[in-house]
Enzyme design. Structure first.
Site, short mmCIF file in Angstrom:
data_model
loop_
_atom_site.label_atom_id
_atom_site.label_comp_id
_atom_site.label_asym_id
_atom_site.label_seq_id
_atom_site.Cartn_x
_atom_site.Cartn_y
_atom_site.Cartn_z
N HIS A 252 56.41 22.63 -21.84
CA HIS A 252 56.40 21.50 -20.91
C HIS A 252 55.70 21.90 -19.63
O HIS A 252 55.35 23.06 -19.44
CB HIS A 252 57.82 20.97 -20.65
N HIS B 228 64.11 16.37 -20.72
CA HIS B 228 63.95 17.27 -19.57
C HIS B 228 62.64 16.89 -18.87
O HIS B 228 62.60 16.71 -17.65
CB HIS B 228 63.93 18.71 -20.04
N HIS C 288 65.23 30.07 -20.44
CA HIS C 288 65.94 30.72 -19.33
C HIS C 288 67.15 31.50 -19.82
O HIS C 288 67.76 31.15 -20.83
CB HIS C 288 66.46 29.68 -18.32
N HIS D 235 56.44 22.13 -16.35
CA HIS D 235 56.99 22.74 -15.13
C HIS D 235 56.31 24.07 -14.79
O HIS D 235 55.99 24.86 -15.67
CB HIS D 235 58.51 22.94 -15.27
N ASP E 41 57.37 26.81 -13.70
CA ASP E 41 58.00 28.06 -14.14
C ASP E 41 57.81 28.29 -15.65
O ASP E 41 58.40 29.21 -16.22
CB ASP E 41 59.48 28.12 -13.74
N HIS E 42 56.95 27.46 -16.27
CA HIS E 42 56.58 27.67 -17.67
C HIS E 42 55.06 27.73 -17.85
O HIS E 42 54.58 28.11 -18.91
CB HIS E 42 57.19 26.57 -18.55
N ASP F 230 62.98 24.24 -22.00
CA ASP F 230 64.18 23.86 -21.26
C ASP F 230 64.90 22.67 -21.90
O ASP F 230 65.65 21.96 -21.22
CB ASP F 230 63.82 23.50 -19.81
FE FE Z 1 62.37 26.07 -16.53
ZN ZN Z 2 61.68 22.95 -16.96
#
Ligand code: FE
Ligand code: ZN
Length: 252
Positions: A55, A113, A168, A57, A59-60, A130
């Protein structure tokens, strides 16, 4: 088919990227930052060929551009979120077959998400980003409880032995929350002992498995009599129970 190797790469505070490789390709799933991934590749003498994003985001996807320019790797992500995946080359969808090297990879669209969230299903392993966590699920940033319930139900249709690699290390806190709903679940209690020991030793709690999630993850256990009794929702439908669990977890 050559054996698939999957290795966990810790990133940022609690993110996991994964190296996935066989003789024909070497991919990283969800690189939040380039450095730990580049170090893991160098330590193993591997050359990156693909970057897979579950996805959009940061942090990915935060490592996409640097890793793409260092290795010339092909960036693969959800076609439906093409505009939000940095450096994307190949958009994938559930309805279209996609191969990495000679290996067929199933794409599952699992929105909620984020609207475009996908899971990558290899032989015996699923990368859930996530959407599904060990004993948890992602927050509903771009979807409804009904949408997330449907996405989790789709993942639970995979074979029980399928290894689950999530985005995570949230397992300990997720398990503590799960115990507030289902303190009498013996599978959950014994899993928590293992998780506590793993975290005390600094070890990851991934991968999980679909079967283990079915037995211990409250978000896919909306039919549990104990959870329904805790919530005083004996007669509610599954989506209502899911929504209440998600609501409680948001402030846990
Ligand atoms: Fe994340
Ligand atoms: Zn995420």
């Amino acid at each position: 088919m050559a054996d698939l190797t999957i290795e966990t790469v810790a990133c940022l505070q609690d993110n996991y990227a994964y190296l996935v490789h066989d003789a024909g390709f070497c991919a990283v799933v969800d690189p939040s930052e380039p450095e730990p991934v580049a170090a893991a590749l160098a330590a193993r003498g591997l050359k990156l060929t693909h970057i897979l994003n579950t996805h959009h985001h940061w942090d990915h996807t935060g490592g996409n551009k640097a890793l793409k320019s260092s290795f010339g790797a092909v960036v693969v992500g959800p076609e439906k979120d093409r505009d939000r995946i940095p450096g994307i080359d190949v958009g994938v969808e559930e309805t279209r077959e996609w191969r990495i090297g000679t290996r067929a990879v199933r794409i599952l669209e699992v929105p909620a998400h984020t609207k475009g969230a996908i899971a990558f299903v290899f032989d015996g392993a699923v990368f859930t980003g996530d959407t599904l966590f060990a004993m948890g699920c992602g927050r509903l940033f771009e979807g409804s409880p009904a949408m997330m319930h449907a996405s989790l139900t789709k993942l639970m249709a995979l074979p029980d032995r399928t290894a689950v690699y999530c985005g995570h290390e949230y397992t300990l806190n997720n398990g503590r929350f799960a115990l507030t709903l289902e303190p009498g679940n013996n599978d959950l209690r014994s899993r928590m002992k293992e998780v506590e020991a793993a975290r005390a030793a600094g070890c990851p709690t991934v991968p999980s498995s679909i079967g283990l999630e079915k037995r211990t993850n409250p978000f896919v256990r909306t039919g549990s009599a104990e959870i329904r009794a805790t919530l005083k929702m004996d007669k509610a439908d599954a989506v209502e129970v899911f929504a209440e669990i998600r609501h409680r977890k948001d402030s846990f």
